[in-house]
Every structure is written in C-alpha cells, then in structure tokens.
Write a protein that holds these residues in place. Structure first.
Motif: not given
Length: 176
Positions: A27-31
C-alpha cells in the motif's frame, strides 16, 4: 540527442509495468514507511559510522567506513533527492525501485549485518538496527497480505473434517 538518450525513454516505459507489479502488494503508506525507515536508517548508519571511525582499532574503522557506505546506498536507493549532486542517483534509484521486495530485504539486511560481524560493539549494533529494520519491513511486504477470516475459517473447517474422517477410519480399522 544520442542513441542512448533515445533508448532511455523506451526503457523507462518498459520498466513502468514491472515497477507497478513489484509495488502491487504494498500500500502507499507501507511504501512510505519503508522509505522513511530507509532514510532514518541511513542517518543512523552515517552518524554511528562516523563515531565508529574515531578510534585506533582497525576493525572499528573498517566497520565505520562500511556503515557510512551503507548510509550512502540507503540514501541513494530510498531518497535520491538527497543525492542531487550525483549524476547517476536517479538511475540507481529507478533500478532499486524495480527490485522486488525480497531482493531489497536481502540486500539491506546483508548490508547491515556485515559491519556487526566486523566489529561487534554497541555503536555498530545500534547504528545498523534501523537499516536492518528497513530490510525486515521489505521482507514482510514480500510475504504479502494476510488472508481474510472467512477463507481461514473454511480452511480450518476442511482440516477439521479431514481429521475427523481419519479418526473415524482408524477407529473402524481397530474395531475389525
């Protein structure tokens, strides 16, 4: 415009689907979490490596230099805007973005373990801990998302039924 410059946009366009496939599980936040951990790990390695070099022990100096090299690689791969003065920074960052998560995990963890093996001190342990944690974060993303509760319940139910059938079959075999 040289032939190499003409080939570069075509290569970048061909690499775009590969990068999308590699990031599909993240996900974008994990990236962003992985990138921020990489930058913080780079800062930690740089400061600890510099501190480690202020000694007369050659193994500590070698570990400190390696830690500063780790910091440079982390900055180059995770935050290429920090290395704008280096001509090849964007090319290296683009290549690092195309790597799969497990490859980044193995690379970052391996880079972080080497100075600790050279000189096992508190400075090297603490300095490389966040860089190692960045590799662990990428490794966890390589494992993928966990399944939903309904599919796990179905699998558990099927395993329970198979266990009951085996138990009933073994009890019938003993009764004969």
């Amino acid at each position: 415009m040289s032939s190499q410059d003409e080939q570069l946009p075509a290569a970048a366009a061909a690499a775009a689907p590969e990068a999308a496939d590699a990031d599909e599980g993240m996900t974008w936040w994990y990236r962003w979490l992985c990138r921020i951990a990489g930058v913080i790990g780079g800062m930690s390695c740089a400061f600890s490596g510099l501190w480690n070099c202020v000694t007369i022990n050659p193994l500590n100096i070698a570990a400190g230099v390696w830690m500063m090299l780790n910091a440079f690689v982390l900055f180059l791969c995770e935050a290429p805007f920090c290395c704008q003065f280096i001509e090849f920074a964007n090319a290296v960052a683009a290549r690092a973005d195309r790597l799969r998560a497990w490859q980044k995990a193995a690379f970052y963890c391996g880079m972080a373990v080497f100075p600790v093996m050279l000189s096992l001190t508190l400075t090297t342990l603490l300095g490389n801990a966040i860089a190692f944690a960045t590799g662990v974060l990428y490794g966890l993303s390589a494992l993928g998302k966990k399944g939903d509760a309904i599919s796990y319940a179905r699998i558990h139910q099927q395993q329970r039924q198979m266990d009951e059938e085996k138990l009933a079959g073994s009890l019938e075999g003993q009764a004969l």
